[in-house]
Design an enzyme around this catalytic site. Structure first.
Site, PDB file in Angstrom:
ATOM      1  N   GLY A  12       0.789  -1.227   0.000  1.00 45.08           N
ATOM      2  CA  GLY A  12       0.000   0.000   0.000  1.00 45.08           C
ATOM      3  C   GLY A  12       0.818   1.273   0.000  1.00 45.08           C
ATOM      4  O   GLY A  12       0.301   2.340   0.365  1.00 45.08           O
ATOM      5  N   THR A  69       1.800   3.168  -2.439  1.00 50.46           N
ATOM      6  CA  THR A  69       1.312   4.202  -3.351  1.00 50.46           C
ATOM      7  C   THR A  69       0.119   4.942  -2.765  1.00 50.46           C
ATOM      8  O   THR A  69       0.033   6.177  -2.859  1.00 50.46           O
ATOM      9  CB  THR A  69       0.957   3.574  -4.714  1.00 50.46           C
ATOM     10  OG1 THR A  69       2.119   2.917  -5.241  1.00 50.46           O
ATOM     11  CG2 THR A  69       0.489   4.636  -5.697  1.00 50.46           C
ATOM     12  N   LYS A  86       8.949   9.210  -7.631  1.00 47.82           N
ATOM     13  CA  LYS A  86       9.199   7.768  -7.642  1.00 47.82           C
ATOM     14  C   LYS A  86      10.505   7.558  -8.407  1.00 47.82           C
ATOM     15  O   LYS A  86      10.535   7.634  -9.642  1.00 47.82           O
ATOM     16  CB  LYS A  86       8.047   7.056  -8.340  1.00 47.82           C
ATOM     17  CG  LYS A  86       8.251   5.560  -8.554  1.00 47.82           C
ATOM     18  CD  LYS A  86       7.642   4.758  -7.446  1.00 47.82           C
ATOM     19  CE  LYS A  86       7.727   3.263  -7.761  1.00 47.82           C
ATOM     20  NZ  LYS A  86       7.051   2.441  -6.753  1.00 47.82           N
ATOM     21  N   GLY A 146       9.470   4.339  -2.672  1.00 45.95           N
ATOM     22  CA  GLY A 146      10.394   3.306  -3.089  1.00 45.95           C
ATOM     23  C   GLY A 146       9.726   2.231  -3.924  1.00 45.95           C
ATOM     24  O   GLY A 146       8.509   2.238  -4.138  1.00 45.95           O
ATOM     25  N   ALA A 147      10.522   1.297  -4.408  1.00 46.64           N
ATOM     26  CA  ALA A 147      10.027   0.123  -5.129  1.00 46.64           C
ATOM     27  C   ALA A 147      10.290  -1.090  -4.249  1.00 46.64           C
ATOM     28  O   ALA A 147      11.447  -1.414  -3.975  1.00 46.64           O
ATOM     29  CB  ALA A 147      10.728  -0.021  -6.475  1.00 46.64           C
ATOM     30  N   GLY A 148       9.228  -1.724  -3.771  1.00 48.62           N
ATOM     31  CA  GLY A 148       9.406  -2.855  -2.868  1.00 48.62           C
ATOM     32  C   GLY A 148       9.913  -2.412  -1.508  1.00 48.62           C
ATOM     33  O   GLY A 148       9.650  -1.291  -1.060  1.00 48.62           O
TER      34      GLY A 148
END
Length: 203
Positions: free
Chosen positions: A14, A16, A32, A100-102
């Site tokens: 969650g 985003t 991002k 972040g990503a992951g």
């Protein structure tokens, strides 16, 4: 004010949605750094579609990768070399929310992890967690890694249903600040995001 870096204890946790709520609440800018896959429906596009205020700005990704995998794999498939020096905090006079990503230990290249990027950006972290079997362990491990790297943590946000036993255990063992809980939104729209801002207290 340091940038706020939004990380999670797992993928799909969650980040985003919480980022959109924070951008709306703070009238912050959004960035991002790495988008892997879904370039036609990116996280930046999603947050922009959910934010009502006219002050926020949405900064372009440093890397747009075409494949929906971990960034290091997506970059390899795209023949892209992710370099730490390419990441520069966007210039803004407003608060900045970075998504972040992951999680923290997601690799960006053979030697660079997401936690290294956070340190490079000199950001303060908000950890997004959710109550499920194993989430206490995942949350405490995430917070411990940030502590070991001496990266400041603003607090945790719980996304989804409440579980007082799990939440109290996390707060007791970590000593981290509780910033609020976002219940599952009945509708993912601007009105729901605006209403949810009342559930977060950044102090």
């Amino acid at each position: 004010m340091k940038p706020l870096f939004i990380t999670g204890i797992d993928t799909g946790i969650g980040k985003t949605i919480i980022s959109a709520i924070l951008v709306e609440k703070l009238e912050a800018d959004y960035w991002k750094p790495v988008q892997a896959g879904d370039l036609d429906h990116s996280d930046t596009m999603t947050v922009q579609s959910l934010v009502s205020n006219s002050a926020s700005r949405f900064h372009p990704e440093t890397y747009q990768l075409t494949q929906p995998f971990s960034p290091h794999k997506s970059a390899r498939l795209d023949n892209v070399d992710i370099k730490i020096e390419d990441f520069q905090v966007p210039a803004t006079h407003r608060p900045l929310v970075i998504e972040g990503a992951g999680g923290l230990m997601v690799p960006l290249n053979p030697t660079l992890l997401m936690i290294d990027l956070i340190a490079h950006l000199n950001a303060e972290v908000i950890v997004v967690t959710k109550n499920y079997l194993g989430s206490i362990n995942h949350t405490l491990l995430t917070l411990e890694m940030l502590r070991l790297r001496q990266i400041p943590v603003r607090g945790i946000v719980i996304n989804g249903d409440a579980d007082p036993d799990s939440e109290n255990a996390i707060l007791n063992y970590s000593g981290v600040t509780y910033l609020g809980r976002i219940a599952e939104l009945p509708g993912l729209d601007k009105e729901g995001i605006r209403a949810a801002t009342q559930n977060l207290n950044l102090g």
